[in-house]
Design an enzyme around this catalytic site. Structure first.
Site, PDB file in Angstrom:
ATOM      1  N   TYR A   7       0.816  -1.221   0.000  1.00 46.31           N
ATOM      2  CA  TYR A   7       0.000   0.000   0.000  1.00 46.31           C
ATOM      3  C   TYR A   7       0.845   1.265   0.000  1.00 46.31           C
ATOM      4  O   TYR A   7       0.313   2.363  -0.028  1.00 46.31           O
ATOM      5  CB  TYR A   7      -0.925   0.006   1.231  1.00 46.31           C
ATOM      6  CG  TYR A   7      -0.160  -0.109   2.533  1.00 46.31           C
ATOM      7  CD1 TYR A   7       0.407   1.016   3.127  1.00 46.31           C
ATOM      8  CD2 TYR A   7       0.056  -1.350   3.126  1.00 46.31           C
ATOM      9  CE1 TYR A   7       1.149   0.901   4.285  1.00 46.31           C
ATOM     10  CE2 TYR A   7       0.783  -1.462   4.287  1.00 46.31           C
ATOM     11  CZ  TYR A   7       1.334  -0.333   4.865  1.00 46.31           C
ATOM     12  OH  TYR A   7       2.083  -0.444   6.001  1.00 46.31           O
ATOM     13  N   GLY A   8       2.169   1.127   0.046  1.00 47.58           N
ATOM     14  CA  GLY A   8       3.030   2.302   0.208  1.00 47.58           C
ATOM     15  C   GLY A   8       4.060   2.462  -0.888  1.00 47.58           C
ATOM     16  O   GLY A   8       3.738   2.482  -2.076  1.00 47.58           O
ATOM     17  N   THR A   9       5.323   2.537  -0.485  1.00 45.12           N
ATOM     18  CA  THR A   9       6.406   2.874  -1.418  1.00 45.12           C
ATOM     19  C   THR A   9       6.768   1.733  -2.370  1.00 45.12           C
ATOM     20  O   THR A   9       7.571   1.933  -3.282  1.00 45.12           O
ATOM     21  CB  THR A   9       7.676   3.299  -0.646  1.00 45.12           C
ATOM     22  OG1 THR A   9       8.158   2.194   0.106  1.00 45.12           O
ATOM     23  CG2 THR A   9       7.391   4.486   0.267  1.00 45.12           C
ATOM     24  N   LEU A  10       6.200   0.532  -2.180  1.00 45.88           N
ATOM     25  CA  LEU A  10       6.500  -0.597  -3.069  1.00 45.88           C
ATOM     26  C   LEU A  10       5.524  -0.694  -4.250  1.00 45.88           C
ATOM     27  O   LEU A  10       5.705  -1.519  -5.140  1.00 45.88           O
ATOM     28  CB  LEU A  10       6.490  -1.916  -2.282  1.00 45.88           C
ATOM     29  CG  LEU A  10       7.638  -2.081  -1.292  1.00 45.88           C
ATOM     30  CD1 LEU A  10       7.369  -3.232  -0.334  1.00 45.88           C
ATOM     31  CD2 LEU A  10       8.961  -2.300  -2.015  1.00 45.88           C
ATOM     32  N   GLU A  82      11.211  -4.579   5.206  1.00 46.31           N
ATOM     33  CA  GLU A  82      10.189  -3.965   6.056  1.00 46.31           C
ATOM     34  C   GLU A  82      10.554  -3.993   7.543  1.00 46.31           C
ATOM     35  O   GLU A  82       9.760  -3.597   8.380  1.00 46.31           O
ATOM     36  CB  GLU A  82       8.837  -4.659   5.837  1.00 46.31           C
ATOM     37  CG  GLU A  82       8.317  -4.566   4.417  1.00 46.31           C
ATOM     38  CD  GLU A  82       7.830  -3.171   4.022  1.00 46.31           C
ATOM     39  OE1 GLU A  82       8.121  -2.194   4.740  1.00 46.31           O
ATOM     40  OE2 GLU A  82       7.161  -3.065   3.001  1.00 46.31           O
TER      41      GLU A  82
END
Length: 150
Positions: A7-10, A82
């Site tokens: 849901y983020g920087t990936l 992570e």
């Protein structure tokens, strides 16, 4: 292969997507887009403006993201990337499929691994909650890449 929801920087177009397509770290196949069945607070926190999904089910928004099928090598890389289990914890969450790629499309609800956190400073609960993350969003909180951190 395991299913992972990011849901983020990936996500595609975000600063760390390069890791998802680096086959030296393992295989990650984009499957589609989804969102969390339950609501969660998605905040941008810390001095590096990192997106965190706080593990507080029922609070916040249905968080949007991408579903990937990953091999064991990529899952191990993601655990390390992570900071699992200290910074984030990898847990199974129910994800509603919004859009599926290719044939044999999945519909409905899937169980996916998600990196969320139950180990966060209490003041993060008071930060603004987002339903979707974009490193260049209106929030004005630019993500700081690891290689640029002090």
């Amino acid at each position: 292969m395991a299913r992972v929801f990011v849901y983020g920087t990936l996500k595609k177009g975000q600063p760390n997507y390069k890791h998802m397509i680096n086959t030296a770290k393992g295989l990650a196949k984009f499957q589609g887009r989804g969102r969390t069945v339950e609501k969660y607070p998605l905040v941008i926190a810390g001095k590096y403006n990192i997106p965190y999904m706080l593990n507080i089910p029922g609070t916040g928004h249905h968080v949007a993201g991408e579903i990937y099928s990953v091999d064991d090598q990529m899952l191990q890389f993601l655990d390390e990337f992570e900071g699992c289990p200290d910074m984030y914890q990898r847990t199974l969450m129910r994800i509603e499929v919004v859009e599926w790629e290719g044939k044999g499309g999945a519909e409905g609800i899937l169980e996916c691994f998600v990196y969320s956190t139950a180990t966060y400073p209490p003041e993060w609960v008071g930060l603004p909650y987002y339903d979707s993350y974009d490193s260049t969003g209106k929030h004005g909180l630019s993500y700081v890449l690891r290689e640029s951190r002090e």
